[in-house]
Design a protein around this motif. Structure first.
Motif, PDB file in Angstrom:
ATOM      1  N   ASN A  39     -18.738 -55.872  -6.665  1.00 24.34           N
ATOM      2  CA  ASN A  39     -17.634 -55.072  -6.131  1.00 24.34           C
ATOM      3  C   ASN A  39     -17.219 -55.476  -4.722  1.00 24.34           C
ATOM      4  O   ASN A  39     -16.814 -54.644  -3.923  1.00 24.34           O
ATOM      5  N   GLU A  40     -17.322 -56.760  -4.433  1.00 23.17           N
ATOM      6  CA  GLU A  40     -16.937 -57.262  -3.115  1.00 23.17           C
ATOM      7  C   GLU A  40     -15.433 -57.088  -2.887  1.00 23.17           C
ATOM      8  O   GLU A  40     -14.995 -56.771  -1.783  1.00 23.17           O
ATOM      9  N   THR A  41     -14.650 -57.332  -3.934  1.00 23.48           N
ATOM     10  CA  THR A  41     -13.206 -57.135  -3.866  1.00 23.48           C
ATOM     11  C   THR A  41     -12.751 -56.423  -5.132  1.00 23.48           C
ATOM     12  O   THR A  41     -13.450 -56.435  -6.152  1.00 23.48           O
ATOM     13  N   GLU A  42     -11.569 -55.827  -5.051  1.00 24.56           N
ATOM     14  CA  GLU A  42     -11.050 -55.073  -6.197  1.00 24.56           C
ATOM     15  C   GLU A  42     -10.732 -55.967  -7.392  1.00 24.56           C
ATOM     16  O   GLU A  42     -10.825 -55.526  -8.531  1.00 24.56           O
ATOM     17  N   ASP A  43     -10.357 -57.222  -7.141  1.00 27.09           N
ATOM     18  CA  ASP A  43      -9.970 -58.109  -8.231  1.00 27.09           C
ATOM     19  C   ASP A  43     -11.142 -58.890  -8.834  1.00 27.09           C
ATOM     20  O   ASP A  43     -10.960 -59.698  -9.736  1.00 27.09           O
TER      21      ASP A  43
END
Length: 145
Positions: A39-43
């Motif tokens: 979950n480091e980034t939304e994408d």
């Protein structure tokens, strides 16, 4: 996927998707090492889904989540152990492949010449020149123990 080989055991890439995992298995990769936090980034694809897919295809999976530029000795040692104990060939990934390359370089600094590591990373498009002094320092600290 743009896969870059660093040495005889390890290649690196940017974040794979679910379809890429199947392709990696078809290409003969037997282990995946994720160096990207979940979950480091939304994408970012769901890491658990990628892990489950890889394992269903008979691939080994390791997670060594690190923040960019924050490579602790535990992370480095865990990466080195994964490289040594896992079936090859191995693919390690993060968002761009840079973190995976950095962890590889630190994990190999104890046993390989720094210029060799710099050359391999540079050939793969992941220049390590900015880390050279730190790699040399890390190498001398670990070799003096």
């Amino acid at each position: 996927m743009d896969i870059k080989q660093l040495d005889e055991r390890l290649s690196v890439s940017a974040q794979p998707g679910i379809d890429d995992i199947e392709q990696l298995a078809k290409e003969g990769f037997r282990t995946i090492i994720s160096t990207r936090p979940r979950n480091e980034t939304e994408d970012q694809p769901d890491t658990q889904v990628l892990k489950d897919k890889a394992e269903s295809l008979g691939m080994a999976w390791h997670e060594i989540p690190v923040e960019p530029g924050n490579y602790g000795s535990t992370d480095i040692n865990t990466f080195a152990k994964a490289l040594q104990s896992s079936p090859t060939p191995i693919l390690s990934y993060c968002r761009t492949g840079k973190r995976a390359t950095h962890l590889w370089a630190y994990s190999q600094a104890k046993v390989r010449p720094i210029p060799e590591l710099l050359k391999s990373a540079d050939s793969a498009g992941y220049g390590l020149k900015a880390l050279e002094d730190d790699l040399l320092r890390y190498q001398s600290q670990t070799n003096s123990r």
